[in-house]
Scaffold this motif. Structure first.
Motif, PDB file in Angstrom:
ATOM      1  N   TRP A   1       1.078  -0.925   0.417  1.00 39.86           N
ATOM      2  CA  TRP A   1      -0.200  -0.239  -0.057  1.00 39.86           C
ATOM      3  C   TRP A   1       0.650   1.361  -0.259  1.00 39.86           C
ATOM      4  O   TRP A   1       0.703   2.075  -0.180  1.00 39.86           O
ATOM      5  CB  TRP A   1      -0.805   0.115   0.824  1.00 39.86           C
ATOM      6  N   LYS A   2       2.177   1.061   0.496  1.00 37.50           N
ATOM      7  CA  LYS A   2       2.927   1.962   0.738  1.00 37.50           C
ATOM      8  C   LYS A   2       4.106   2.440  -0.544  1.00 37.50           C
ATOM      9  O   LYS A   2       3.160   3.893  -1.231  1.00 37.50           O
ATOM     10  CB  LYS A   2       3.553   2.109   1.815  1.00 37.50           C
ATOM     11  N   GLU A   3       4.162   1.756  -1.545  1.00 37.81           N
ATOM     12  CA  GLU A   3       4.114   1.287  -3.077  1.00 37.81           C
ATOM     13  C   GLU A   3       3.069   1.696  -3.238  1.00 37.81           C
ATOM     14  O   GLU A   3       3.946   3.204  -4.647  1.00 37.81           O
ATOM     15  CB  GLU A   3       4.778   0.399  -3.258  1.00 37.81           C
ATOM     16  N   TYR A   4       2.061   1.538  -4.087  1.00 37.42           N
ATOM     17  CA  TYR A   4       0.722   2.475  -3.985  1.00 37.42           C
ATOM     18  C   TYR A   4       0.748   3.725  -3.825  1.00 37.42           C
ATOM     19  O   TYR A   4       0.360   4.388  -4.462  1.00 37.42           O
ATOM     20  CB  TYR A   4      -0.340   1.788  -3.773  1.00 37.42           C
ATOM     21  N   TYR A   5       0.605   4.571  -2.865  1.00 34.99           N
ATOM     22  CA  TYR A   5       0.741   5.532  -2.125  1.00 34.99           C
ATOM     23  C   TYR A   5       1.201   6.618  -2.750  1.00 34.99           C
ATOM     24  O   TYR A   5       1.382   6.915  -3.886  1.00 34.99           O
ATOM     25  CB  TYR A   5       0.486   6.129  -1.157  1.00 34.99           C
ATOM     26  N   LEU A   6       3.072   5.789  -2.605  1.00 45.43           N
ATOM     27  CA  LEU A   6       4.087   6.707  -3.637  1.00 45.43           C
ATOM     28  C   LEU A   6       3.959   6.832  -4.829  1.00 45.43           C
ATOM     29  O   LEU A   6       4.122   7.958  -5.507  1.00 45.43           O
ATOM     30  CB  LEU A   6       5.525   6.201  -2.912  1.00 45.43           C
ATOM     31  N   CYS A   7       3.710   5.541  -5.644  1.00 50.22           N
ATOM     32  CA  CYS A   7       4.242   5.418  -7.036  1.00 50.22           C
ATOM     33  C   CYS A   7       2.720   6.638  -7.374  1.00 50.22           C
ATOM     34  O   CYS A   7       2.701   7.583  -8.881  1.00 50.22           O
ATOM     35  CB  CYS A   7       3.738   3.985  -7.893  1.00 50.22           C
ATOM     36  N   ARG A   8       1.205   5.643  -7.146  1.00 46.00           N
ATOM     37  CA  ARG A   8       0.367   6.700  -8.015  1.00 46.00           C
ATOM     38  C   ARG A   8       0.475   8.146  -7.244  1.00 46.00           C
ATOM     39  O   ARG A   8       0.067   9.288  -8.606  1.00 46.00           O
ATOM     40  CB  ARG A   8      -1.298   6.472  -6.970  1.00 46.00           C
ATOM     41  N   SER A   9       0.867   8.636  -6.429  1.00 46.80           N
ATOM     42  CA  SER A   9       1.174  10.457  -6.115  1.00 46.80           C
ATOM     43  C   SER A   9       2.275  10.759  -7.322  1.00 46.80           C
ATOM     44  O   SER A   9       2.062  11.894  -8.147  1.00 46.80           O
ATOM     45  CB  SER A   9       1.819  10.210  -4.721  1.00 46.80           C
ATOM     46  N   GLU A  10       3.070  10.051  -7.391  1.00 48.28           N
ATOM     47  CA  GLU A  10       4.183  10.739  -8.562  1.00 48.28           C
ATOM     48  C   GLU A  10       3.245  10.684 -10.219  1.00 48.28           C
ATOM     49  O   GLU A  10       3.933  12.046 -10.899  1.00 48.28           O
ATOM     50  CB  GLU A  10       5.680  10.313  -8.632  1.00 48.28           C
ATOM     51  N   LEU A  11       2.146   9.715 -10.290  1.00 52.44           N
ATOM     52  CA  LEU A  11       1.617   9.495 -11.769  1.00 52.44           C
ATOM     53  C   LEU A  11       1.375  10.830 -12.103  1.00 52.44           C
ATOM     54  O   LEU A  11       1.005  11.273 -12.707  1.00 52.44           O
ATOM     55  CB  LEU A  11       1.154   8.392 -11.090  1.00 52.44           C
ATOM     56  N   GLU A  12      -0.138  11.107 -10.539  1.00 51.20           N
ATOM     57  CA  GLU A  12      -0.760  12.774 -10.573  1.00 51.20           C
ATOM     58  C   GLU A  12       0.443  13.657 -10.719  1.00 51.20           C
ATOM     59  O   GLU A  12      -0.439  14.425 -12.039  1.00 51.20           O
ATOM     60  CB  GLU A  12      -1.591  12.827  -9.704  1.00 51.20           C
ATOM     61  N   PHE A  13       2.061  14.035  -9.777  1.00 53.70           N
ATOM     62  CA  PHE A  13       2.467  14.949 -10.406  1.00 53.70           C
ATOM     63  C   PHE A  13       2.388  14.842 -11.805  1.00 53.70           C
ATOM     64  O   PHE A  13       2.909  16.574 -12.654  1.00 53.70           O
ATOM     65  CB  PHE A  13       3.383  14.924  -9.303  1.00 53.70           C
TER      66      PHE A  13
END
Length: 513
Positions: A104-116
């Motif tokens: 879940w941590k990796e998912y949060y970090l990756c999706r945040s970067e994707l949205e950025f």
């Protein structure tokens, strides 16, 4: 969650402040510090720290992880990051998630970067553009066959299906920019395609009314059904009681077919000898049927009654008390909220009316109850909209010529954008973005700011197509969590796909606010 919330407080309301009676200590290992006489205060245990950390945001958890081994372990707890994901992305339900090997941590970090990266849109740095050719005719429709969920475990893959006047249906790998398969030449030009990503199926119809089911992975034909005349609309419905296909034909009949067998479940006359448009509600419990600019009022059917017809009884439906309907959409965050553009009683002005639908059991059977929620007049200066979409439960997006306008269901205009030089041809909307396609050979990307109520739309950047010497503009646009695909019409009577795939560097936390 390893603790009880403080009395009278909800999770997330503390904004990184420690519970009452505890002082926040910056950079203290293991939750202990020196007392007045040099003695050590009691060390917080795992569950106590977990309780405190549950009030922190992502950036605070990343800082806490650097304090010591214990804080690092607690700050990386699965439940903390799962709750952060659910708070930020309402669509992030466990039942819909395919985490694979990611946490879940990796998912949060990756999706945040994707949205950025999607908000920045820097060529080469944030996305890669590819031109994908193969059809020898014009592409009439495209649809994603891959699921719309975000995955960052190395298994993510975006696939689209397209149909063309060259009488073929084809599947494409968006990231690689390659053709996966192409069907044999069909008897007539294909005019529409819908997909069932969960079943990995694509369904096409040609200009003569021949419907076919194709396996998305290999392109094998699985079933077919022939209409008596051409189809005016297709709707893929992944209903809780089983997937089915709704088809409107030019004679004014509505067909309900099973998927993938294409067996006939019902045939209902809707509008005599009139092409009909269809719109399924987000939960596939309702279908809206209308014929444009007609004196006949649009109808709403309860889809279960189309699948389980009782002999000699019509399906459960109602006719809305409006006329000269032009456009409609469902509110994606509501199960049965319908917004319809139509003329007022004297036929002079355009009105948008919002309805809530529900069923009620009566002695005679099931009745449809329609409640009008809101209604407002569009400005007289506004060109009649040719595209209409909903966002959340309150926002309506309208396209008139080259303008994109946003209204609430009560008629408050939130924004208006004139970012295109020529008319907008297509619009795609999800919970994070809005993308418009235009004859000016560009796609415009907008991003929702969900911190405000109602959400505010921010205009970000253009994605450019090819040369005006060879192309006449974009005709369609679709997207998923990782990519955007537009259909670029060429001046020689053909079309190509132009894909924009966004990059994610797994494990980066540079984009966390």
């Amino acid at each position: 969650m390893g603790g009880v919330w403080p009395s009278g407080r909800k999770r997330g309301e503390m904004g990184g402040v420690w519970p009452e009676g505890q002082k926040r200590v910056e950079g203290v290992a293991g939750g202990r510090r020196l007392g007045g006489a040099g003695e050590m205060e009691p060390k917080l245990g795992f569950h106590e720290l977990l309780h405190v950390f549950s009030f922190l945001e992502a950036r605070d958890l990343l800082c806490a992880a650097q304090v010591d081994k214990v804080w690092n372990e607690v700050s990386g707890t699965k439940e903390l990051w799962r709750q952060l994901c659910l708070r930020r992305w309402s669509s992030c339900k466990t039942s819909q998630m395919t985490l694979g090997t990611q946490t879940w941590k990796e998912y949060y970090l990756c999706r945040s970067e994707l949205e950025f990266r999607m908000e920045c849109g820097r060529p080469e740095k944030d996305f890669i553009c590819k031109a994908i050719a193969g059809h020898t005719g014009e592409i009439d429709e495209l649809a994603y066959i891959s699921t719309k969920e975000c995955r960052f475990d190395g298994q993510e893959k975006s696939m689209v299906c397209t149909v063309s006047s060259d009488s073929t249906v084809r599947a494409w790998d968006v990231q690689e920019g390659t053709e996966i398969w192409s069907s044999p030449l069909q008897p007539a030009a294909l005019v529409n395609v819908v997909t069932f990503p969960r079943l990995q199926l694509a369904i096409t119809v040609d200009e003569r009314g021949l419907i076919k089911v194709w396996g998305a992975e290999n392109g094998w034909e699985q079933a077919s059904f022939r209409l008596p005349t051409f189809s005016s609309a297709l709707q893929a419905c992944d209903h809780p009681e089983g997937p089915f296909l709704l088809v409107a034909c030019a004679e004014g009949f509505l067909y309900a077919l099973t998927v993938p067998q294409l067996q006939l479940r019902s045939r209902t006359r809707v509008f005599p000898s009139s092409p009909t448009s269809l719109l399924c509600s987000p939960d596939c419990q309702w279908v809206f049927a209308s014929t444009q600019n007609s004196d006949l009022g649009p109808k709403v059917f309860h889809t279960r009654s189309l699948l389980c017809l009782v002999e000699d009884e019509p399906p459960v439906s109602t006719t809305l008390p409006i006329w000269l309907t032009s456009r409609a959409c469902w509110a994606p965050d509501e199960t049965a909220r319908l917004m319809v553009t139509h003329r007022n009683d004297n036929g002079m002005q355009l009105v948008i009316t919002t309805y809530e639908l529900r069923t009620k059991q009566s002695r005679e059977g099931v009745d449809v109850v329609v409640q009008q929620m809101a209604s407002f007049l569009l400005p007289n200066s506004m060109i009649p909209p040719h595209l209409m979409k909903g966002h959340g439960s309150q926002v309506i997006l309208l396209v008139s010529g080259s303008e994109l306008a946003l209204f609430t269901i009560h008629g408050v205009q939130l924004a208006a954008f004139q970012d295109h030089q020529r008319p907008i041809t297509s619009m795609w909307v999800d919970q994070s973005r809005v993308i418009t396609a235009s004859f000016d050979l560009s796609l415009r990307v907008y991003v929702w700011n969900k911190e405000t109520k109602p959400p505010v739309l921010k205009s970000c950047y253009h994605l450019l197509g090819g040369s005006h010497r060879w192309a006449s503009g974009f005709t369609h646009v679709e997207g998923d969590s990782m990519s955007i695909v537009g259909v670029e019409a060429r001046n020689i009577g053909t079309s190509i796909l132009r894909s924009y795939c966004f990059k994610v560097q797994r494990g980066s936390d540079d984009c966390i606010n």
